[in-house]
Design a protein around this motif. Sequence first.
Motif, short mmCIF file in Angstrom:
data_model
loop_
_atom_site.label_atom_id
_atom_site.label_comp_id
_atom_site.label_asym_id
_atom_site.label_seq_id
_atom_site.Cartn_x
_atom_site.Cartn_y
_atom_site.Cartn_z
N SER A 128 0.83 -1.20 0.00
CA SER A 128 0.00 0.00 0.00
C SER A 128 0.88 1.26 0.00
CB SER A 128 -0.91 -0.02 1.23
OG SER A 128 -1.59 1.19 1.35
N ALA A 129 1.93 1.25 0.79
CA ALA A 129 2.85 2.39 0.84
C ALA A 129 3.57 2.56 -0.50
CB ALA A 129 3.85 2.21 1.98
N MET A 130 3.98 1.45 -1.10
CA MET A 130 4.65 1.52 -2.41
C MET A 130 3.70 2.09 -3.46
SD MET A 130 7.80 0.67 -2.21
CE MET A 130 8.29 0.25 -3.86
N ALA A 131 2.45 1.66 -3.43
CA ALA A 131 1.46 2.16 -4.40
C ALA A 131 1.25 3.66 -4.21
CB ALA A 131 0.14 1.41 -4.25
N ALA A 132 1.22 4.12 -2.96
CA ALA A 132 1.07 5.56 -2.70
C ALA A 132 2.27 6.32 -3.23
CB ALA A 132 0.89 5.80 -1.19
N ALA A 133 3.47 5.78 -3.06
CA ALA A 133 4.68 6.43 -3.57
C ALA A 133 4.66 6.51 -5.09
CB ALA A 133 5.92 5.69 -3.08
#
Length: 169
Positions: A128-133
Amino acid sequence: VLGAQVGGFGVAAVLTGLSMAGMADAMVLLGSAFALGVASAFGFPAWQALLPELVSKPQWPSAITLVSIAVNLARALGPVAGGLLIGFAPASVVFGINALSFLLVALVVQRTRPEIPVPAGDSEPFFSAMAAAVRHIRYSPAIRRVLWGQALFIFLAIAPVALLPLIAR
């Protein structure tokens, strides 16, 4: 940190084996450099995140400066040392030493894991954090320009260094 070190060890061990078998051509060296770069991309931020756990807040500027100096010295002197070693020993031995260095750091990290409490609700799942980045980069032209410039520079700077064993031979 541990995952990056184990990944780096795996890449370096495969490179050592391929070199011993006489199969370490330019594509293998460039592919290995890429894979080690991926491991570093995951490892360096993790090391940086640990810094506040290792030194007190007033020491942060000095610690950050020392880490930056160490990283840049390693980038500059590591290939030179590797090239000199290849002059005295087969490339497979030098690659094996590199693999051993990853393994030793992984063992130290495994044995000295700090107890870092993670506050409940403050962490985000990795993907989820990677997708946000990625979304942030996608909608930020300024960041995309910087990242493309860095990617081009790194590719042009790393390729000659990665090919040093072939140049030395």
